[in-house]
Write a protein that holds these residues in place. Structure first.
Motif, mmCIF file in Angstrom:
data_model
loop_
_atom_site.group_PDB
_atom_site.id
_atom_site.type_symbol
_atom_site.label_atom_id
_atom_site.label_comp_id
_atom_site.label_asym_id
_atom_site.label_seq_id
_atom_site.Cartn_x
_atom_site.Cartn_y
_atom_site.Cartn_z
ATOM 1 N N TYR A 216 1.230 -1.370 -0.261
ATOM 2 C CA TYR A 216 0.462 -0.066 0.404
ATOM 3 C C TYR A 216 0.495 1.383 -0.161
ATOM 4 C CZ TYR A 216 -4.144 2.713 1.272
ATOM 5 O OH TYR A 216 -5.020 4.282 1.091
ATOM 6 N N LEU A 217 2.045 0.833 0.749
ATOM 7 C CA LEU A 217 2.275 2.469 1.243
ATOM 8 C C LEU A 217 3.219 2.394 -0.306
ATOM 9 C CD1 LEU A 217 4.225 1.922 4.884
ATOM 10 C CD2 LEU A 217 2.164 3.857 3.366
ATOM 11 N N GLN A 218 4.041 1.143 -1.288
ATOM 12 C CA GLN A 218 5.112 1.630 -2.441
ATOM 13 C C GLN A 218 3.247 2.177 -3.055
ATOM 14 O OE1 GLN A 218 5.710 -1.998 -2.834
ATOM 15 N NE2 GLN A 218 7.635 -2.583 -1.883
ATOM 16 N N ALA A 219 2.854 1.192 -3.799
ATOM 17 C CA ALA A 219 1.404 2.075 -4.080
ATOM 18 C C ALA A 219 1.363 3.850 -3.927
ATOM 19 C CB ALA A 219 -0.152 1.292 -4.185
ATOM 20 N N LEU A 220 1.343 4.261 -3.065
ATOM 21 C CA LEU A 220 1.154 5.273 -1.929
ATOM 22 C C LEU A 220 2.497 5.971 -3.539
ATOM 23 C CD1 LEU A 220 -0.227 5.548 1.454
ATOM 24 C CD2 LEU A 220 -1.275 6.587 -0.581
ATOM 25 N N TRP A 221 3.367 5.626 -2.446
ATOM 26 C CA TRP A 221 4.759 6.343 -3.353
ATOM 27 C C TRP A 221 5.001 6.126 -4.874
ATOM 28 C CZ3 TRP A 221 8.301 9.732 -1.638
ATOM 29 C CH2 TRP A 221 9.728 9.739 -1.858
ATOM 30 N N ARG A 222 4.351 5.472 -5.253
ATOM 31 C CA ARG A 222 4.203 5.072 -6.796
ATOM 32 C C ARG A 222 3.482 6.991 -7.716
ATOM 33 N NH1 ARG A 222 3.837 0.299 -7.208
ATOM 34 N NH2 ARG A 222 1.958 0.114 -8.117
ATOM 35 N N ARG A 223 2.790 7.758 -6.680
ATOM 36 C CA ARG A 223 1.704 8.271 -7.299
ATOM 37 C C ARG A 223 1.876 9.649 -6.402
ATOM 38 N NH1 ARG A 223 -0.678 3.577 -6.980
ATOM 39 N NH2 ARG A 223 -1.859 3.070 -8.563
ATOM 40 N N ARG A 224 3.607 9.712 -5.827
ATOM 41 C CA ARG A 224 3.376 10.883 -5.428
ATOM 42 C C ARG A 224 3.825 12.459 -5.948
ATOM 43 N NH1 ARG A 224 8.141 7.671 -6.342
ATOM 44 N NH2 ARG A 224 9.702 8.194 -7.637
ATOM 45 N N ASP A 225 3.874 12.103 -7.535
ATOM 46 C CA ASP A 225 3.546 13.237 -8.246
ATOM 47 C C ASP A 225 2.055 13.556 -8.207
ATOM 48 O OD1 ASP A 225 6.347 13.473 -8.794
ATOM 49 O OD2 ASP A 225 5.782 11.953 -10.228
ATOM 50 N N PHE A 226 1.145 13.088 -8.167
ATOM 51 C CA PHE A 226 -0.037 13.505 -8.313
ATOM 52 C C PHE A 226 -0.340 13.892 -6.463
ATOM 53 C CE2 PHE A 226 -4.337 12.666 -6.480
ATOM 54 C CZ PHE A 226 -5.518 12.912 -7.883
ATOM 55 N N ALA A 227 0.193 13.832 -5.366
ATOM 56 C CA ALA A 227 -0.370 14.052 -4.316
ATOM 57 C C ALA A 227 0.771 15.886 -4.431
ATOM 58 C CB ALA A 227 0.329 13.177 -3.545
ATOM 59 N N VAL A 228 1.436 15.889 -5.442
ATOM 60 C CA VAL A 228 1.808 16.856 -5.111
ATOM 61 C C VAL A 228 1.233 18.172 -6.205
ATOM 62 C CG1 VAL A 228 3.755 19.246 -5.261
ATOM 63 C CG2 VAL A 228 3.771 16.915 -3.991
ATOM 64 N N ALA A 229 1.202 16.966 -7.422
ATOM 65 C CA ALA A 229 -0.119 17.787 -8.781
ATOM 66 C C ALA A 229 -1.087 18.633 -8.457
ATOM 67 C CB ALA A 229 -0.115 16.986 -9.631
ATOM 68 N N MET A 230 -2.085 17.711 -7.960
ATOM 69 C CA MET A 230 -3.167 17.664 -7.720
ATOM 70 C C MET A 230 -3.979 18.945 -6.585
ATOM 71 S SD MET A 230 -6.770 16.482 -6.905
ATOM 72 C CE MET A 230 -8.069 15.313 -6.087
ATOM 73 N N PRO A 231 -3.101 19.159 -5.500
ATOM 74 C CA PRO A 231 -3.261 20.447 -5.043
ATOM 75 C C PRO A 231 -2.501 21.767 -5.420
ATOM 76 C CG PRO A 231 -1.360 19.361 -3.748
ATOM 77 C CD PRO A 231 -2.470 17.990 -4.463
ATOM 78 N N ALA A 232 -1.234 21.496 -5.907
ATOM 79 C CA ALA A 232 -0.884 22.808 -6.722
ATOM 80 C C ALA A 232 -1.693 23.019 -8.005
ATOM 81 C CB ALA A 232 -0.191 22.249 -7.262
ATOM 82 N N GLU A 233 -2.514 22.392 -8.168
ATOM 83 C CA GLU A 233 -3.857 22.524 -9.442
ATOM 84 C C GLU A 233 -5.003 23.219 -8.871
ATOM 85 O OE1 GLU A 233 -6.161 23.769 -12.398
ATOM 86 O OE2 GLU A 233 -4.401 21.888 -12.202
ATOM 87 N N THR A 234 -5.559 22.779 -6.971
ATOM 88 C CA THR A 234 -6.380 23.739 -6.537
ATOM 89 C C THR A 234 -5.890 25.534 -6.787
ATOM 90 O OG1 THR A 234 -7.227 21.548 -5.772
ATOM 91 C CG2 THR A 234 -8.321 23.574 -4.350
ATOM 92 N N ILE A 235 -4.538 25.127 -5.704
ATOM 93 C CA ILE A 235 -3.969 26.843 -5.608
ATOM 94 C C ILE A 235 -3.801 27.961 -6.509
ATOM 95 C CG2 ILE A 235 -1.780 27.375 -4.490
ATOM 96 C CD1 ILE A 235 -1.631 25.283 -2.717
ATOM 97 N N ARG A 236 -3.353 26.452 -7.906
ATOM 98 C CA ARG A 236 -3.154 28.013 -9.067
ATOM 99 C C ARG A 236 -4.576 28.985 -9.159
ATOM 100 N NH1 ARG A 236 0.532 25.144 -12.182
ATOM 101 N NH2 ARG A 236 -0.388 23.665 -11.618
ATOM 102 N N SER A 237 -5.655 27.480 -9.357
ATOM 103 C CA SER A 237 -7.085 28.780 -9.934
ATOM 104 C C SER A 237 -7.617 28.352 -8.821
ATOM 105 C CB SER A 237 -7.687 26.967 -10.322
ATOM 106 O OG SER A 237 -8.049 25.948 -8.725
ATOM 107 N N ARG A 238 -7.116 29.096 -7.423
ATOM 108 C CA ARG A 238 -7.911 29.564 -6.693
ATOM 109 C C ARG A 238 -8.355 31.506 -6.635
ATOM 110 N NH1 ARG A 238 -4.849 28.304 -0.813
ATOM 111 N NH2 ARG A 238 -5.921 26.468 -1.223
ATOM 112 N N HIS A 239 -7.110 31.860 -7.476
ATOM 113 C CA HIS A 239 -7.322 33.215 -6.730
ATOM 114 C C HIS A 239 -7.418 33.594 -8.561
ATOM 115 C CE1 HIS A 239 -6.765 33.391 -2.952
ATOM 116 N NE2 HIS A 239 -5.531 33.203 -2.858
ATOM 117 N N GLN A 240 -8.341 32.416 -9.552
ATOM 118 C CA GLN A 240 -7.659 32.540 -10.843
ATOM 119 C C GLN A 240 -8.691 33.906 -11.340
ATOM 120 O OE1 GLN A 240 -8.258 28.796 -13.263
ATOM 121 N NE2 GLN A 240 -10.118 28.924 -12.873
ATOM 122 N N ASN A 241 -9.778 33.837 -11.005
ATOM 123 C CA ASN A 241 -11.241 35.111 -11.174
ATOM 124 C C ASN A 241 -11.224 36.745 -11.034
ATOM 125 O OD1 ASN A 241 -12.384 32.908 -12.443
ATOM 126 N ND2 ASN A 241 -13.607 32.375 -10.654
#
Lengths: 280, 251
Positions: A22-47
């Motif tokens: 399970y931890l290995q499967a999580l580690w493989r997706r570490r890029d998602f864990a950063v890209a997903m919130p970065a996406e939210t933050i990027r779009s937070r003030h876009q309007n």
């Protein structure tokens, strides 16, 4: 030919992964864990017209409110040197915990579509929330630094300890996010309750005023609570980093242990219900 | 006709085995019981149990393509979600040779993010590394043929445009078991042809396709075997033409 088993090598589609896998499967997706919130933050003030300026503008305005209320109107320094900095550190670090846990409470319930579309270890969602809050906290740290410099406190080499304090803090926040995620998936009413818990907790965690002062022998329960509440001591550690405020070392060590325990318990508690997340 | 289709002769290994699967789930009715009765009796909470799938069994071999038909609410989508492992079964067992990839119209990724970012995030979520995604994203984006629209938020897309985004995410990793739930029905003719080629590629690479679609013509285009599901039970399972004939007669 008779020994050929066409079903050999099949495994259950919802097989439970070992903790390690399970931890290995999580580690493989570490890029998602950063890209997903970065996406939210990027779009937070876009309007907004000012756009990304708000990432720093928002925490600075928050400090401005405290400056007006506590500095100007009340004129109270509450017996603390540099109360503005003391308060700023407390408010932003407390916010990191409350937003992480509150965000954790909606991590599962608000991503049903994603979970039905794609299979991934569900712990990825609360982890993404906590990483997103840490990214937001980065801007608040900048605001704290601005206040530290503006109030004459300045910055010191104690800042080198900041990653360690943040690591301890993150263990607590992540554990809390895991617990909140599972609780509110099973019982949606939690999402209404959790904000009130944190509003209450704010008054007994030393965010706006030094709680230790009230936790004397006349209030034994409060004293016990303050000793065991890891937030109190994590806030103290931050204040040590930014303003060399005193730290109760045994209590701080205890809070490190408590935070680690919350993380381990929270993770196991969350993963135990893994199969239930995302069902209609 | 309700017997499971015989496993193909020879030594073709299975990619999927569904044995005696039942799926129930609880739903909240539109008339919920009052707070008092909810506390007094947990069963009076206004929930009702839906028996979506009732004792379904079949085997699928490598390289086989199966089309599932049946009226609305017959349990097709529920079954596909269970095979994908995103919905737990109540009893029975689903065995797979590899992790199935489910592609459905219901699965929204992140509506406020652009199609481009959704492809990126989707690929990361299924376990591709950032380097792999960077390497392939141009090809994936080109496959969608969405042009400049790829940088618009997903929730401004038509269902057909959205299906293109889902399709490239679902097939990015050449899955050995691909589950398609209605998703291609909304694509235009050009994209359907393109996706058919890609799916043929996947089946050719020892992959397996399981598809739900209301268009019998579409099913016959993709699949050689048919399964007819009605009220959560298998009514027919066999060569596509036979099952379609039986299904059409019933209609």
């Amino acid at each position: 030919m008779s020994t050929f088993d066409p079903a050999a090598g099949l495994r259950p589609t919802d097989a439970t992964l070992s903790a390690r896998a399970y931890l290995q499967a999580l580690w493989r997706r570490r890029d998602f864990a950063v890209a997903m919130p970065a996406e939210t933050i990027r779009s937070r003030h876009q309007n907004t017209f000012l756009g990304n300026v708000w990432h720093l503008g928002n925490p600075l305005l928050t400090v401005g409110v405290y400056l007006i209320v506590f500095g100007g109107l009340l004129g109270a320094d509450r017996g603390i040197d540099n109360y503005l900095l003391w308060l700023t550190v407390g408010v932003f670090t407390y916010r990191l915990t409350s937003s992480s846990v509150l965000g954790g409470s909606t991590a599962i319930t608000s991503n049903q579509g994603l979970m039905r579309a794609l299979k991934f270890p569900r712990a990825l969602l609360p982890i993404s929330v906590v990483i997103g809050e840490i990214l937001t906290f980065g801007f608040e740290l900048a605001a704290i630094a601005v206040v530290a410099v503006a109030t004459g406190q300045g910055l010191s080499s104690r800042l080198l300890a900041l990653p360690f304090v943040l690591a301890v803090h993150t263990m607590l926040n992540l554990g809390g996010a895991f617990i909140a995620a599972r609780l509110s998936d099973g019982f949606r009413d939690m999402q209404q309750i959790i904000p009130f818990l944190f509003r209450l907790l704010q008054f007994v965690s030393g965010v706006m005023y030094p709680i230790g002062r009230y936790a004397d022998s006349d209030h034994a329960w409060l004293h016990r609570f303050v000793v065991w509440n890891p937030i109190v001591h994590i806030l103290e550690m931050y204040r040590w980093v930014f303003m060399a405020a005193p730290v109760d070392v045994p209590a701080a060590l205890l809070s490190i242990g408590t935070s680690a325990a919350v993380l381990v318990f929270g993770f196991r508690f969350f993963v135990a219900a893994e199969h239930r997340y995302g069902r209609p | 006709m309700s017997e499971p289709a015989p496993v193909a002769e020879g030594h073709t290994p299975l990619s999927l085995r569904v044995s005696d699967v039942h799926i129930d789930y609880e739903v909240f009715g539109d008339r919920r019981a009052g707070l008092r009765s909810r506390f007094a009796d947990r069963n009076a909470s206004g929930r009702s149990l839906v028996h979506a799938v009732r004792g379904v069994s079949f085997d699928v071999t490598e390289g086989e393509s199966v089309g599932v038909m049946g009226s609305n609410g017959s349990g097709k989508s529920t079954l596909l979600a269970a095979i994908a492992g995103v919905l737990p079964v109540t009893s029975g067992e689903i065995l797979v040779a590899d992790e199935p990839k489910l592609m459905g119209v219901g699965g929204a990724l992140i509506g406020s993010a652009s199609g481009y970012r959704n492809i990126r995030l989707g690929c990361l979520a299924i376990g591709m590394s950032a380097d792999e995604v960077d390497e392939r994203i141009d090809d994936l984006v080109a496959f969608t043929e969405l042009g400049d629209a790829i940088h618009r938020p997903l929730n401004t897309y038509s269902s057909g445009m959205r299906a293109r985004v889902y399709f490239v995410v679902a097939t990015a990793l050449t899955p050995r078991i691909l589950l398609i739930d209605e998703a291609l029905a909304v694509g235009d003719r050009h994209f359907r042809r393109k996706s058919r080629e890609r799916i043929a590629e996947i089946i050719g690479a020892a992959g397996t396709l399981l598809m739900v679609n209301h268009s019998l013509g579409e099913l016959a285009n993709y699949c050689e075997r048919g399964i007819w599901l009605e009220q959560g039970e298998i009514r027919a399972d066999g060569p596509m033409d036979d099952v379609v004939a039986a299904y059409s007669v019933d209609d």
